[in-house]
Motif scaffolding. Structure first.
Motif, short mmCIF file in Angstrom:
data_model
loop_
_atom_site.label_atom_id
_atom_site.label_comp_id
_atom_site.label_asym_id
_atom_site.label_seq_id
_atom_site.Cartn_x
_atom_site.Cartn_y
_atom_site.Cartn_z
N PRO A 64 0.75 -1.03 0.07
CA PRO A 64 0.03 -0.09 0.13
C PRO A 64 0.87 1.21 0.08
N ARG A 65 0.17 2.21 -0.86
CA ARG A 65 1.03 3.55 -0.98
C ARG A 65 0.67 4.59 0.25
N PRO A 66 -0.72 4.91 0.48
CA PRO A 66 -0.81 5.78 1.40
C PRO A 66 -0.59 5.50 3.00
N LEU A 67 0.15 6.34 3.66
CA LEU A 67 0.48 6.04 5.00
C LEU A 67 -0.56 5.55 5.73
N LEU A 68 -1.69 6.02 5.76
CA LEU A 68 -2.76 5.56 6.73
C LEU A 68 -2.95 4.07 6.69
N ILE A 69 -2.93 3.84 5.39
CA ILE A 69 -3.43 2.27 5.09
C ILE A 69 -2.06 1.68 5.84
N LYS A 70 -0.78 1.98 5.23
CA LYS A 70 -0.09 1.24 5.95
C LYS A 70 0.19 0.98 7.31
N LYS A 71 -0.54 1.78 8.04
CA LYS A 71 -0.67 1.53 9.58
C LYS A 71 -1.18 0.01 9.85
N TYR A 72 -2.33 -0.15 8.99
CA TYR A 72 -3.05 -1.25 9.24
C TYR A 72 -3.03 -2.39 8.37
N LEU A 73 -2.28 -2.11 7.13
CA LEU A 73 -2.25 -3.08 6.18
C LEU A 73 -0.67 -2.90 5.67
N THR A 74 0.07 -4.30 5.71
CA THR A 74 1.32 -4.19 5.50
C THR A 74 1.35 -4.53 3.88
N GLN A 75 0.85 -5.73 3.40
CA GLN A 75 0.75 -5.87 2.17
C GLN A 75 -0.27 -7.02 1.87
N LEU A 76 -0.54 -7.06 0.52
CA LEU A 76 -1.37 -8.12 -0.03
C LEU A 76 -0.69 -9.02 -0.98
N ASP A 77 -0.97 -10.19 -0.77
CA ASP A 77 -0.13 -11.12 -1.88
C ASP A 77 -1.16 -11.84 -2.67
N MET A 78 -1.16 -11.83 -3.99
CA MET A 78 -1.91 -12.70 -4.80
C MET A 78 -1.25 -13.49 -5.55
N GLN A 79 -1.66 -14.85 -5.40
CA GLN A 79 -0.89 -15.92 -6.11
C GLN A 79 -1.70 -16.36 -7.55
N ILE A 80 -0.94 -16.16 -8.53
CA ILE A 80 -2.08 -16.23 -9.82
C ILE A 80 -1.36 -17.25 -10.96
N LYS A 81 -2.17 -18.20 -11.46
CA LYS A 81 -1.85 -19.01 -12.35
C LYS A 81 -1.15 -18.35 -13.58
N PRO A 82 -0.04 -18.80 -14.10
CA PRO A 82 0.67 -18.06 -15.49
C PRO A 82 -0.47 -17.98 -16.45
N GLY A 83 -0.59 -16.82 -17.08
CA GLY A 83 -1.78 -16.62 -18.26
C GLY A 83 -2.55 -15.81 -17.40
N GLY A 84 -2.62 -15.67 -16.07
CA GLY A 84 -3.43 -14.95 -15.40
C GLY A 84 -4.97 -15.36 -15.54
N LYS A 85 -5.23 -16.51 -15.83
CA LYS A 85 -6.49 -16.69 -15.82
C LYS A 85 -7.23 -17.21 -14.48
N ARG A 86 -6.50 -17.58 -13.46
CA ARG A 86 -7.11 -17.83 -12.32
C ARG A 86 -6.30 -17.53 -11.03
N LEU A 87 -7.10 -16.98 -10.04
CA LEU A 87 -6.39 -16.77 -8.98
C LEU A 87 -6.26 -17.81 -7.77
N LEU A 88 -5.13 -18.39 -7.51
CA LEU A 88 -4.88 -19.52 -6.64
C LEU A 88 -4.82 -19.14 -5.31
N GLY A 89 -4.55 -18.06 -4.90
CA GLY A 89 -4.42 -17.70 -3.37
C GLY A 89 -4.24 -16.13 -2.95
N PHE A 90 -4.91 -15.96 -2.13
CA PHE A 90 -4.71 -14.30 -1.60
C PHE A 90 -4.36 -14.18 -0.28
N ARG A 91 -3.33 -13.23 0.04
CA ARG A 91 -2.96 -13.35 1.64
C ARG A 91 -3.09 -11.75 1.83
N ILE A 92 -3.49 -11.64 3.26
CA ILE A 92 -3.48 -10.25 3.78
C ILE A 92 -2.60 -10.14 4.92
#
Length: 198
Positions: free
Chosen positions: A139-167
């Motif tokens: 996240p870019r905005p400082l206020l968000i960073k206080k509560y949210l460090t990062q999001l990880d998205m695990q995507i199948k090559p080619g972009g057709k399917r989301l395999l995992g999502f981590r907050i």
């Protein structure tokens, strides 16, 4: 002397992520099962639960956790309704309520375009394998960073399917969702958005 102004660095969206955004526009209405695992500094062991969600092509969605469902979140394009456990009454929330804000972005498709993403997040590939690519969203905005460090998205090559999502939250808590393959939705659509029948 000529003064040289450095051009702002162009916002970069990894190709697999761009492919995934494009694929969402054509995915139609889908139903997906998932396994959710939550960790917090206060818990000794992770807590897991199964769930499922329905996402309609028009932006409506229904998200359920537990089998049978104990937590239910419904968005019918106008109203957000939340049932926090089996015996709790339905609550009507604003779309920007902190309890549902993240799901509103990802399940309804809001802000899932290149301009909104790069305004709010820095995106980079952190892992690349033959079966998946992991894209971190910082996240870019400082206020968000206080509560949210990062999001990880695990995507199948080619972009057709989301395999995992981590907050990853500011306090070190994590929420991981592993998704099954998307299925087309049958005739049950309208009853998914009725709350009086729950």
């Amino acid at each position: 002397m000529l003064s040289v102004h450095a051009a702002p660095e162009p916002a970069v969206i990894p190709p697999v992520f761009r492919d995934w955004i494009a694929a969402q526009k054509d995915s139609g209405s889908i139903k997906v099962a998932f396994q959710q695992t939550r960790t917090t500094p206060a818990l000794k062991e992770p807590v897991s639960a199964s769930g499922r969600f329905w996402r309609m092509a028009d932006g409506r969605f229904r998200w359920e956790l537990g089998s049978p469902a104990t937590t239910i979140l419904i968005f019918d394009k106008e109203t957000v309704r939340l049932k926090e456990n089996a015996s709790a009454p339905w609550q009507t929330l604003k779309p920007d309520d902190s309890r549902v804000r993240m799901w509103m972005k990802f399940l309804s498709g809001r802000e899932m375009d290149a301009e909104s993403l790069t305004k709010n997040f820095t995106l980079k590939v952190t892992q690349e394998e033959t079966t998946f690519v992991t894209v971190a969203m910082i996240p870019r905005p400082l206020l968000i960073k206080k509560y949210l460090t990062q999001l990880d998205m695990q995507i199948k090559p080619g972009g057709k399917r989301l395999l995992g999502f981590r907050i990853v939250q500011g306090d070190g808590s994590t929420l991981l969702m592993n998704f099954g393959p998307p299925e087309k939705i049958g005739a049950e659509v309208e009853k998914l958005f009725r709350v009086d029948a729950q």
